[in-house]
Design a protein around this motif. Structure first.
Motif, PDB file in Angstrom:
ATOM      1  N   VAL A  44       1.465  39.265  22.860  1.00  0.00           N
ATOM      2  CA  VAL A  44       0.920  40.581  22.540  1.00  0.00           C
ATOM      3  C   VAL A  44       0.245  40.429  21.180  1.00  0.00           C
ATOM      4  CG1 VAL A  44       1.373  43.012  22.134  1.00  0.00           C
ATOM      5  CG2 VAL A  44       2.766  41.755  23.788  1.00  0.00           C
ATOM      6  N   SER A  45      -1.074  40.447  21.165  1.00  0.00           N
ATOM      7  CA  SER A  45      -1.821  40.229  19.929  1.00  0.00           C
ATOM      8  C   SER A  45      -2.610  41.486  19.599  1.00  0.00           C
ATOM      9  CB  SER A  45      -2.762  39.035  20.075  1.00  0.00           C
ATOM     10  OG  SER A  45      -3.374  38.710  18.852  1.00  0.00           O
ATOM     11  N   LYS A  46      -2.384  42.044  18.420  1.00  0.00           N
ATOM     12  CA  LYS A  46      -2.959  43.335  18.058  1.00  0.00           C
ATOM     13  C   LYS A  46      -3.953  43.189  16.911  1.00  0.00           C
ATOM     14  CE  LYS A  46       1.164  45.880  19.533  1.00  0.00           C
ATOM     15  NZ  LYS A  46       2.208  46.863  19.150  1.00  0.00           N
ATOM     16  N   ALA A  47      -5.205  42.940  17.282  1.00  0.00           N
ATOM     17  CA  ALA A  47      -6.282  42.888  16.290  1.00  0.00           C
ATOM     18  C   ALA A  47      -6.810  44.301  16.057  1.00  0.00           C
ATOM     19  CB  ALA A  47      -7.397  41.962  16.764  1.00  0.00           C
ATOM     20  N   TYR A  48      -7.355  44.522  14.845  1.00  0.00           N
ATOM     21  CA  TYR A  48      -7.830  45.866  14.510  1.00  0.00           C
ATOM     22  C   TYR A  48      -8.974  45.764  13.515  1.00  0.00           C
ATOM     23  CZ  TYR A  48      -7.328  50.937  14.242  1.00  0.00           C
ATOM     24  OH  TYR A  48      -7.546  52.286  14.360  1.00  0.00           O
ATOM     25  N   GLU A  84      -6.634  45.040  21.313  1.00  0.00           N
ATOM     26  CA  GLU A  84      -5.341  44.428  21.610  1.00  0.00           C
ATOM     27  C   GLU A  84      -5.412  43.590  22.888  1.00  0.00           C
ATOM     28  OE1 GLU A  84      -2.434  47.527  21.659  1.00  0.00           O
ATOM     29  OE2 GLU A  84      -2.801  48.113  19.581  1.00  0.00           O
ATOM     30  N   THR A  85      -4.716  42.457  22.878  1.00  0.00           N
ATOM     31  CA  THR A  85      -4.706  41.526  24.006  1.00  0.00           C
ATOM     32  C   THR A  85      -3.277  41.290  24.475  1.00  0.00           C
ATOM     33  OG1 THR A  85      -6.694  40.408  23.211  1.00  0.00           O
ATOM     34  CG2 THR A  85      -5.338  39.214  24.787  1.00  0.00           C
ATOM     35  N   TYR A  86      -3.106  41.354  25.796  1.00  0.00           N
ATOM     36  CA  TYR A  86      -1.814  41.091  26.419  1.00  0.00           C
ATOM     37  C   TYR A  86      -2.019  39.986  27.450  1.00  0.00           C
ATOM     38  CZ  TYR A  86      -1.005  45.755  24.510  1.00  0.00           C
ATOM     39  OH  TYR A  86      -0.933  46.844  23.668  1.00  0.00           O
ATOM     40  N   SER A  87      -1.132  38.999  27.460  1.00  0.00           N
ATOM     41  CA  SER A  87      -1.306  37.873  28.370  1.00  0.00           C
ATOM     42  C   SER A  87       0.041  37.351  28.840  1.00  0.00           C
ATOM     43  CB  SER A  87      -2.087  36.744  27.684  1.00  0.00           C
ATOM     44  OG  SER A  87      -2.280  35.652  28.553  1.00  0.00           O
ATOM     45  N   ASP A  88       0.120  37.027  30.115  1.00  0.00           N
ATOM     46  CA  ASP A  88       1.313  36.420  30.694  1.00  0.00           C
ATOM     47  C   ASP A  88       0.870  35.427  31.757  1.00  0.00           C
ATOM     48  OD1 ASP A  88       3.927  35.815  31.083  1.00  0.00           O
ATOM     49  OD2 ASP A  88       4.545  37.771  31.849  1.00  0.00           O
ATOM     50  N   ARG A  89       1.698  34.433  32.048  1.00  0.00           N
ATOM     51  CA  ARG A  89       1.325  33.393  33.003  1.00  0.00           C
ATOM     52  C   ARG A  89       2.567  32.910  33.734  1.00  0.00           C
ATOM     53  NH1 ARG A  89      -2.929  29.602  33.538  1.00  0.00           N
ATOM     54  NH2 ARG A  89      -3.952  30.495  31.714  1.00  0.00           N
ATOM     55  N   SER A 127      -0.869  28.020  37.362  1.00  0.00           N
ATOM     56  CA  SER A 127      -0.186  29.247  37.701  1.00  0.00           C
ATOM     57  C   SER A 127      -1.137  30.419  37.591  1.00  0.00           C
ATOM     58  CB  SER A 127       1.002  29.442  36.754  1.00  0.00           C
ATOM     59  OG  SER A 127       0.581  29.330  35.418  1.00  0.00           O
ATOM     60  N   VAL A 128      -0.667  31.566  38.047  1.00  0.00           N
ATOM     61  CA  VAL A 128      -1.461  32.779  37.989  1.00  0.00           C
ATOM     62  C   VAL A 128      -1.341  33.409  36.613  1.00  0.00           C
ATOM     63  CG1 VAL A 128      -1.819  35.065  38.974  1.00  0.00           C
ATOM     64  CG2 VAL A 128      -1.171  33.151  40.464  1.00  0.00           C
ATOM     65  N   ALA A 129      -2.490  33.681  35.981  1.00  0.00           N
ATOM     66  CA  ALA A 129      -2.502  34.279  34.644  1.00  0.00           C
ATOM     67  C   ALA A 129      -2.851  35.757  34.757  1.00  0.00           C
ATOM     68  CB  ALA A 129      -3.504  33.570  33.752  1.00  0.00           C
ATOM     69  N   GLN A 130      -2.202  36.551  33.929  1.00  0.00           N
ATOM     70  CA  GLN A 130      -2.493  37.975  33.835  1.00  0.00           C
ATOM     71  C   GLN A 130      -2.928  38.267  32.400  1.00  0.00           C
ATOM     72  OE1 GLN A 130       0.971  40.148  35.119  1.00  0.00           O
ATOM     73  NE2 GLN A 130       1.066  39.112  37.102  1.00  0.00           N
ATOM     74  N   ASN A 131      -4.170  38.694  32.242  1.00  0.00           N
ATOM     75  CA  ASN A 131      -4.714  38.974  30.916  1.00  0.00           C
ATOM     76  C   ASN A 131      -5.287  40.392  30.894  1.00  0.00           C
ATOM     77  OD1 ASN A 131      -4.437  36.184  29.808  1.00  0.00           O
ATOM     78  ND2 ASN A 131      -5.888  35.729  31.442  1.00  0.00           N
ATOM     79  N   ARG A 132      -5.060  41.071  29.795  1.00  0.00           N
ATOM     80  CA  ARG A 132      -5.590  42.418  29.638  1.00  0.00           C
ATOM     81  C   ARG A 132      -5.979  42.640  28.187  1.00  0.00           C
ATOM     82  NH1 ARG A 132      -1.354  45.083  30.332  1.00  0.00           N
ATOM     83  NH2 ARG A 132      -1.068  46.439  28.528  1.00  0.00           N
ATOM     84  N   THR A 133      -7.165  43.185  27.960  1.00  0.00           N
ATOM     85  CA  THR A 133      -7.633  43.523  26.621  1.00  0.00           C
ATOM     86  C   THR A 133      -7.957  45.004  26.574  1.00  0.00           C
ATOM     87  OG1 THR A 133      -8.536  41.311  26.223  1.00  0.00           O
ATOM     88  CG2 THR A 133      -9.373  43.093  24.852  1.00  0.00           C
ATOM     89  N   GLU A 134      -7.423  45.669  25.581  1.00  0.00           N
ATOM     90  CA  GLU A 134      -7.698  47.091  25.385  1.00  0.00           C
ATOM     91  C   GLU A 134      -8.453  47.243  24.065  1.00  0.00           C
ATOM     92  OE1 GLU A 134      -4.012  49.190  25.564  1.00  0.00           O
ATOM     93  OE2 GLU A 134      -3.539  48.520  27.600  1.00  0.00           O
ATOM     94  N   ALA A 135      -9.715  47.603  24.164  1.00  0.00           N
ATOM     95  CA  ALA A 135     -10.562  47.719  22.974  1.00  0.00           C
ATOM     96  C   ALA A 135     -11.111  49.138  22.880  1.00  0.00           C
ATOM     97  CB  ALA A 135     -11.697  46.709  23.021  1.00  0.00           C
TER      98      ALA A 135
END
Length: 384
Positions: free
Chosen positions: A74-78, A45-50, A7-15
């Motif tokens: 939704v994974s929020k590392a800091y 922070e990492t956001y992912s959907d598939r 499937s199509v994955a949508q990933n985004r990381t905001e650092a």
């Protein structure tokens, strides 16, 4: 052969990383003392959907397994702080200049609380904060360098140094162990209604059989009781920061007012390397078999040199099928006695040409040896 259809994955990381630095110096006739503080930190922070939350896997064109995912996540590392406090001095004694220094480092990161909706294979979830991933404090990094004016005319210098450097990390270290991080699971799928055990077709004729779409009733059970609920990977309580010692020695000589040459030796030794211990896998879970190496055997140069023979065999190890489903579970990262050693010799020159131009050149001979002997759950050796 093996193929996958997914499937199509949508990933985004905001650092974001904020950096702050402060230093002050005190200069006398023979000393130049400097003290300072450097601090950095911020979110990663990492956001992912598939779509469909899975990938379908085939062997020789036949449905075999699906790789399912715990999306959406939704994974929020800091990084709470990446802090360094340092003191250094430059001390001149006649023709000798010593530059001792000490840097003390602190690193702390965490996973902050997050909530996410249900996916196809996971329920709606809320994860609390995971602090101190890791909490490395009072890590000293001494550094010493020296330079000696050999003849007192400023044209020939002997230089040497010994310095310790710690591995630099961002929020990625904590994200490896986040309960909210992306994870996957391999499950049986034969494009048919499965039996109660989930390991074969049941024989029940359904319209969805062989339609090339993985239906929920066609997917076998998970081998992990924690999939999508918590991380199956954890750091050992006493894990320490990877570091390397760097040693250098060189001789620099000015041949003319516009040309200088340099001969140097460089050595780096990495220690506290990390390995992943798969606690549910043992050496006894592998079966050995041999494979010919035709690509090497057909290399006439190697054969002629006696390095290899045309009948050379390579022994490899295959993980037993019963343990493949748990290969990615109960992983503990820890330090090892393994090491990686680099040695390099360099000859170079630097020249200034008319009209302000410069010319540089050099030649380097280097050797890098890595010793990985600590793996107790994969006889094929390390994966990297």
């Amino acid at each position: 052969g093996c193929t996958s259809w997914g499937s199509v994955a949508q990933n985004r990381t905001e650092a974001t990383r904020g950096v702050y630095a402060f230093s002050t110096s005190y200069v006398t006739g023979s000393h130049n003392v400097k003290v300072g503080v450097q601090k950095a930190g911020g979110p990663g922070e990492t956001y992912s959907d598939r779509n469909a939350d899975l990938v379908q896997n085939y062997v020789n064109g036949r449905p075999q397994t699906v790789t399912v995912y715990n999306t959406p996540i939704v994974s929020k590392a800091y990084v709470n702080y990446d802090l360094g406090i340092y003191l250094q001095d430059s001390w001149t004694i006649k023709r000798l200049t010593l530059s001792p220094g000490l840097r003390v480092e602190y690193f702390n990161s965490s996973i902050r609380e997050s909530a996410m909706p249900a996916g196809r294979f996971v329920p709606a979830r809320f994860f609390g904060e995971q602090p101190d991933l890791p909490n490395w404090a009072n890590d000293p990094a001494p550094r010493l360098s020296a330079a000696y004016d050999l003849f007192g005319d400023g044209r020939t210098a002997i230089k040497g140094s010994a310095s310790k450097y710690f591995a630099q990390w961002s929020a990625g270290w904590a994200r490896r162990y986040a309960n909210s991080a992306s994870s996957s699971d391999s499950r049986n799928w034969f494009d048919c209604a499965l039996n109660a055990a989930g390991n074969a077709c049941s024989g029940v004729a359904l319209a969805t059989n062989a339609d090339n779409i993985a239906q929920n009733h066609e997917i076998g059970p998970s081998s992990s009781s924690t999939f999508g609920l918590r991380s199956d990977r954890n750091p050992a309580p006493d894990i320490e920061r990877t570091y390397n010692w760097e040693y250098t020695a060189s001789v620099q000589h000015q041949l003319t007012s516009r040309l200088s040459v340099n001969l140097g030796w460089y050595r780096r030794v990495w220690r506290n390397l990390e390995i992943s211990d798969r606690e549910r896998i043992a050496l006894s879970d592998y079966t050995a078999f041999s494979l010919p190496m035709p690509s090497f055997a057909n290399d006439l140069d190697l054969v002629a040199a006696g390095v290899l023979t045309p009948t050379e065999q390579l022994t490899v190890y295959n993980l037993n099928a019963a343990k493949r489903g748990v290969y990615g579970s109960q992983i503990v990262d820890k330090n090892s006695d393994d090491r990686s050693i680099y040695n390099g010799f360099e000859a170079s020159f630097s020249g200034r040409l008319p009209a302000g131009a410069s010319l540089f050149g050099g030649w380097t001979l280097q050797r890098h040896i890595s010793v990985f002997c600590s793996s107790d759950d994969n006889p094929n050796g390390p994966s990297v």
